[in-house]
Write a protein that holds these residues in place. Structure first.
Motif, PDB file in Angstrom:
ATOM      1  N   UNK A 131       0.814  -1.222   0.000  1.00 34.01           N
ATOM      2  CA  UNK A 131       0.000   0.000   0.000  1.00 34.01           C
ATOM      3  C   UNK A 131       0.841   1.262   0.000  1.00 34.01           C
ATOM      4  N   UNK A 132       1.933   1.243   0.743  1.00 38.32           N
ATOM      5  CA  UNK A 132       2.814   2.410   0.782  1.00 38.32           C
ATOM      6  C   UNK A 132       3.462   2.657  -0.575  1.00 38.32           C
ATOM      7  N   UNK A 133       3.948   1.607  -1.230  1.00 32.35           N
ATOM      8  CA  UNK A 133       4.565   1.792  -2.552  1.00 32.35           C
ATOM      9  C   UNK A 133       3.547   2.416  -3.505  1.00 32.35           C
ATOM     10  N   UNK A 134       2.338   1.950  -3.450  1.00 34.52           N
ATOM     11  CA  UNK A 134       1.292   2.477  -4.324  1.00 34.52           C
ATOM     12  C   UNK A 134       1.033   3.963  -4.067  1.00 34.52           C
ATOM     13  N   UNK A 135       1.025   4.370  -2.799  1.00 35.03           N
ATOM     14  CA  UNK A 135       0.808   5.784  -2.475  1.00 35.03           C
ATOM     15  C   UNK A 135       1.866   6.685  -3.107  1.00 35.03           C
ATOM     16  N   UNK A 136       3.113   6.275  -2.999  1.00 40.35           N
ATOM     17  CA  UNK A 136       4.203   7.112  -3.488  1.00 40.35           C
ATOM     18  C   UNK A 136       4.387   7.021  -4.996  1.00 40.35           C
ATOM     19  N   UNK A 137       4.163   5.848  -5.548  1.00 37.89           N
ATOM     20  CA  UNK A 137       4.444   5.643  -6.973  1.00 37.89           C
ATOM     21  C   UNK A 137       3.245   5.866  -7.867  1.00 37.89           C
ATOM     22  N   UNK A 157       8.179   1.530   4.734  1.00 37.48           N
ATOM     23  CA  UNK A 157       7.715   1.029   6.028  1.00 37.48           C
ATOM     24  C   UNK A 157       8.701   1.406   7.132  1.00 37.48           C
ATOM     25  N   UNK A 158       9.991   1.340   6.820  1.00 36.23           N
ATOM     26  CA  UNK A 158      11.010   1.730   7.794  1.00 36.23           C
ATOM     27  C   UNK A 158      10.873   3.213   8.136  1.00 36.23           C
TER      28      UNK A 158
END
Length: 195
Positions: A131-137, A157-158
């Motif tokens: 989900x985080x990768x999707x938000x940024x990319x 995540x880190x």
């Protein structure tokens, strides 16, 4: 709502009030207006129910900065401006989601007494990274590669976990989205000069 949903909602309230370790099956039953047998019937165990409740709480926090739930990001995906915009949005959610983040850290620092719970939560971490990768990319989660999730997702995540520690410990001195973005710019610039 049926017993399954009542139990889940009661468990979420218990988690926010008492935390994972101090919540008993009787607390959940009292809060949900159900009975002890319902926990086993619908979830298998109190811990399995609490994990489901925790995941639901985390998903609720994620919805506060997820475009799928109406949050709009205006900056181009993958840009430093988008990086800053996403972190600013995440940071804005901290006051209303503080109890959920505190619960997250309670769970992170448990030893092997909760091995099965930790295993279930570790599986949920992968979804969080995706989900985080999707938000940024800006790339839909379904289109991400395993490598995207295991590299960029772990990086984000880190950063998220470190940022939350700061904001929970001392919001007045915590890193801002602007500071985080400037740090990233400097690191990228230095890497470019040294390659």
């Amino acid at each position: 709502m049926g017993h399954r949903e009542d139990l889940l909602e009661g468990a979420k309230r218990c988690l926010l009030e008492k935390g994972f370790l101090r919540t008993t099956a009787r607390d959940i039953v009292k809060e949900s207006g159900t009975n002890l047998a319902s926990i086993g019937y619908h979830y298998g165990s109190k811990d399995a129910l609490l994990v489901q409740a925790y995941v639901s709480l985390i998903e609720g926090v994620g919805e506060r900065f997820d475009p799928a739930f109406g949050v709009e990001f205006t900056q181009p995906p993958g840009s430093p401006e988008r990086f800053q915009e996403v972190w600013a949005t995440v940071i804005r959610t901290v006051p209303e989601s503080r109890a959920v983040w505190m619960l997250s850290f309670e769970l992170m620092f448990q030893d092997e007494r909760m091995a099965e719970v930790r295993k279930l939560l570790a599986e949920a971490q992968r979804e969080g990274r995706s989900g985080l990768v999707s938000l940024f990319s800006g790339v839909p989660e379904a289109d991400l590669t395993e490598e995207d999730v295991e590299t960029e997702g772990r990086f984000y995540m880190t950063l998220l976990n470190g940022l939350m520690v700061q904001w929970l410990f001392d919001p007045d001195s915590a890193t801002t989205a602007e500071q985080l973005t400037e740090g990233l710019r400097r690191i990228v610039d230095a890497a470019g000069r040294n390659s």
